[in-house]
Scaffold this motif. Structure first.
Motif, PDB file in Angstrom:
ATOM      1  N   ASP A  22       0.820  -1.132   0.084  1.00 28.03           N
ATOM      2  CA  ASP A  22      -0.108  -0.029  -0.132  1.00 28.03           C
ATOM      3  C   ASP A  22       0.898   1.274  -0.098  1.00 28.03           C
ATOM      4  O   ASP A  22       0.598   2.442  -0.586  1.00 28.03           O
ATOM      5  CB  ASP A  22      -1.005  -0.227   1.051  1.00 28.03           C
ATOM      6  N   LEU A  23       2.142   1.219   0.562  1.00 22.99           N
ATOM      7  CA  LEU A  23       3.071   2.266   0.817  1.00 22.99           C
ATOM      8  C   LEU A  23       3.410   2.668  -0.654  1.00 22.99           C
ATOM      9  O   LEU A  23       3.644   3.690  -1.038  1.00 22.99           O
ATOM     10  CB  LEU A  23       4.210   1.818   1.693  1.00 22.99           C
ATOM     11  N   TYR A  60       0.465   4.172  -2.955  1.00 25.73           N
ATOM     12  CA  TYR A  60       0.111   5.531  -2.541  1.00 25.73           C
ATOM     13  C   TYR A  60       1.216   6.322  -3.270  1.00 25.73           C
ATOM     14  O   TYR A  60       0.918   7.538  -3.679  1.00 25.73           O
ATOM     15  CB  TYR A  60       0.171   5.696  -1.201  1.00 25.73           C
ATOM     16  N   THR A  61       2.313   5.934  -3.116  1.00 26.28           N
ATOM     17  CA  THR A  61       3.699   6.706  -3.695  1.00 26.28           C
ATOM     18  C   THR A  61       3.557   6.950  -5.345  1.00 26.28           C
ATOM     19  O   THR A  61       3.765   7.904  -5.639  1.00 26.28           O
ATOM     20  CB  THR A  61       4.963   5.912  -3.457  1.00 26.28           C
ATOM     21  N   ASP A  68      -6.536   9.309   3.620  1.00 25.66           N
ATOM     22  CA  ASP A  68      -5.607   8.873   2.795  1.00 25.66           C
ATOM     23  C   ASP A  68      -4.252   9.034   3.262  1.00 25.66           C
ATOM     24  O   ASP A  68      -3.344   8.100   3.409  1.00 25.66           O
ATOM     25  CB  ASP A  68      -5.719   9.496   1.329  1.00 25.66           C
ATOM     26  N   GLU A  69      -4.003  10.264   3.608  1.00 24.50           N
ATOM     27  CA  GLU A  69      -2.612  10.454   4.258  1.00 24.50           C
ATOM     28  C   GLU A  69      -2.395   9.848   5.671  1.00 24.50           C
ATOM     29  O   GLU A  69      -1.344   9.162   6.016  1.00 24.50           O
ATOM     30  CB  GLU A  69      -2.449  12.278   4.780  1.00 24.50           C
ATOM     31  N   GLU A  87      -3.653   7.164   6.304  1.00 24.42           N
ATOM     32  CA  GLU A  87      -3.385   5.433   5.978  1.00 24.42           C
ATOM     33  C   GLU A  87      -2.021   5.386   5.561  1.00 24.42           C
ATOM     34  O   GLU A  87      -1.383   4.262   5.881  1.00 24.42           O
ATOM     35  CB  GLU A  87      -4.405   5.144   5.080  1.00 24.42           C
ATOM     36  N   HIS A  88      -1.510   6.453   4.886  1.00 25.66           N
ATOM     37  CA  HIS A  88      -0.059   6.275   4.307  1.00 25.66           C
ATOM     38  C   HIS A  88       0.784   6.178   5.699  1.00 25.66           C
ATOM     39  O   HIS A  88       1.679   5.487   5.683  1.00 25.66           O
ATOM     40  CB  HIS A  88       0.123   7.259   3.399  1.00 25.66           C
ATOM     41  N   ASN A 113       0.613   2.935   7.476  1.00 29.52           N
ATOM     42  CA  ASN A 113       1.332   1.806   6.923  1.00 29.52           C
ATOM     43  C   ASN A 113       2.826   2.022   7.030  1.00 29.52           C
ATOM     44  O   ASN A 113       3.493   0.834   7.260  1.00 29.52           O
ATOM     45  CB  ASN A 113       1.260   1.785   5.129  1.00 29.52           C
ATOM     46  N   TYR A 114       3.363   3.100   6.990  1.00 30.37           N
ATOM     47  CA  TYR A 114       4.554   3.309   7.391  1.00 30.37           C
ATOM     48  C   TYR A 114       5.029   2.964   8.729  1.00 30.37           C
ATOM     49  O   TYR A 114       6.084   2.458   9.048  1.00 30.37           O
ATOM     50  CB  TYR A 114       5.259   5.241   7.204  1.00 30.37           C
ATOM     51  N   LYS A 156      -0.257  16.202  -0.135  1.00 30.55           N
ATOM     52  CA  LYS A 156       0.413  14.777  -0.004  1.00 30.55           C
ATOM     53  C   LYS A 156       1.772  14.680   0.388  1.00 30.55           C
ATOM     54  O   LYS A 156       2.446  15.650   0.205  1.00 30.55           O
ATOM     55  CB  LYS A 156       0.233  14.224  -1.661  1.00 30.55           C
ATOM     56  N   GLN A 162       4.101  11.720   6.768  1.00 25.25           N
ATOM     57  CA  GLN A 162       5.438  10.807   6.653  1.00 25.25           C
ATOM     58  C   GLN A 162       6.439  11.442   7.231  1.00 25.25           C
ATOM     59  O   GLN A 162       7.354  10.982   7.985  1.00 25.25           O
ATOM     60  CB  GLN A 162       5.437   9.902   5.298  1.00 25.25           C
TER      61      GLN A 162
END
Length: 315
Positions: A146-147, A150-151, A163-164, A166-167, A170-171, A200, A204
Motif C-alpha cells: 500500500d505504501l 500510494y507513492t 488517505d494521508e 492511512e499512508h 502503513n509506514y 500529499k 510521513q
C-alpha cells in the motif's frame, strides 16, 4: 538715324538664350540623376529590411543585416538584428525545454515500472503468506504494498486526511516490524476531519523525523501519537514523540527557518519538514504550516495547521 540689321541685335540674345537652355538642361539632368541616386540610397536599406522580414515570416531565421547605417534606418536595422537574435534564443530555449520535458516524461515512466512491479510482487508474496497460514507476514507485506501504491498513484497535490493517515499508518506498521514491542503507536482523528484536504506526503516526513532525530538513542519504550482535530475553521494535526527532544539553540534555528516565507526557506538537516512547511504555505498562505515545540529529554510535538477544506472546495 542709322539702320542696324536685326540679326546683329538678336545675336547676343540668342547666344544667351542657348546658353541658358543648355545650362538648364544640364542642371535638370544632374538633378534627376541626384534624385534617383538619393532615392536608391534611401530605399535600398528599406527594401533590404522588408525582404529580411518576409524571410522571417516564412520561418527563415538565417538572415542578418550586415553593417547597419548610422541614421534612423540603421537604428531600425540594429533593432531588427537584436529582435532576430532574441527570437533565435527563444527558439533554442523552447527546443531544449521540449527535449527536457520529453526526457523527464520517459524517466518518469521508467521510474514507475519498478514500483508497479514491486507492488504486484508484494501482493503475490502476501497471497503466498496467506496460503501458508502466516497472516502476520501478509499484514506487513500489504502495508509495504500500500505504501508503494500510494507513492505511485497519480493524483493532485492535495489528498484527503484519511488517505494521508492511512499512508502514515502503513509506514508506522513497517517500522513496528523492525522495533516490535519497543514502540507504541497511537492515532486519533475526528471523523469530521477525514474528508478535508492536505498536501500529499505531509505526515510521513514528520513521522520519519521522530525516528531519526527524536527516538534514536532512547533506550526505554518509544511512543508516537498522531492527533487530528478541527478547531473552528482549521485543522490541527499534532505528531508527538517521547524522544530525546531538541536542544534550545537548535529548536530556535528550526523555528527561524520555518517562520520564513515559502520561497525563502532553507534546506538543511530538517529538509523534509522544511519542504512540507513550504508546500503548506504556498498552497494555503503564510499563516499556516508547521509549528514545533520540544523539551530536552522529554519529547517533541510538531503541529501541522491547515484550513478545513473539503474535497471540491477551492483553495
Amino acid at each position: 538715324m542709322k539702320f542696324i540689321p536685326i540679326e546683329y541685335v538678336t545675336e547676343g540674345a540668342s547666344s544667351t538664350l542657348n546658353f541658358s537652355l543648355i545650362t538648364a538642361l544640364a542642371f535638370a539632368i544632374v538633378a534627376i540623376a541626384a534624385s534617383v541616386l538619393i532615392a536608391y540610397m534611401t530605399t535600398r536599406p528599406i527594401i533590404r529590411l522588408t525582404q529580411s522580414m518576409k524571410a522571417v515570416e516564412i520561418q527563415n531565421f538565417e538572415v542578418d543585416i550586415r553593417e547597419p547605417r548610422s541614421d534612423e534606418i540603421g537604428t531600425l536595422e540594429r533593432r531588427f538584428n537584436s529582435m532576430l537574435s532574441r527570437i533565435k534564443e527563444l527558439i533554442q530555449t523552447e527546443y531544449k525545454a521540449t527535449i527536457e520535458k520529453r526526457t523527464a516524461q520517459v524517466k518518469a515512466m521508467q521510474a514507475q515500472i519498478n514500483p508497479h512491479f514491486l507492488h504486484n510482487a508484494l501482493q503475490a508474496i502476501g497471497g503466498i503468506a496467506l496460503s501458508r497460514n502466516v497472516p502476520e507476514i501478509n499484514d506487513h507485506v500489504r502495508a509495504i504494498s500500500d505504501l508503494f501504491r500510494y507513492t505511485i498513484r497519480m493524483k493532485s497535490d492535495l489528498v484527503t486526511i484519511a488517505d494521508e493517515l492511512e499512508h502514515a499508518r502503513n509506514y508506522l506498521q513497517i517500522q513496528k516490524l523492525r522495533f516490535q514491542s519497543m514502540i507504541e503507536i497511537r492515532i486519533d482523528a475526528d471523523e469530521e476531519c477525514l474528508g478535508c484536504r492536505i498536501p500529499k506526503f505531509s505526515l510521513q516526513p514528520i513521522v520519519e523525523n521522530c525516528f531519526f532525530h527524536g527516538l534514536e538513542g532512547k533506550m526505554d519504550a518509544w511512543t508516537i501519537s498522531i492527533r487530528v482535530e478541527k478547531v473552528l475553521d482549521e485543522i490541527e494535526i499534532d505528531i508527538a514523540d517521547n524522544g530525546m527532544g531538541i536542544e534550545e539553540a537548535r529548536l530556535a534555528e528550526i523555528r527561524r527557518q520555518l517562520s520564513q516565507p515559502a520561497d525563502g526557506q532553507e534546506n538543511g538537516e530538517g529538509m523534509g519538514i522544511s519542504n512540507v512547511n513550504a508546500r503548506i504555505k504556498l498552497l494555503f498562505g503564510d499563516e499556516y504550516g508547521l509549528f514545533i515545540s520540544s523539551e530536552w529529554n522529554a519529547g517533541t510535538t510538531v503541529k501541522l495547521l491547515i484550513p478545513a477544506q473539503e474535497e471540491g472546495e477551492k483553495t
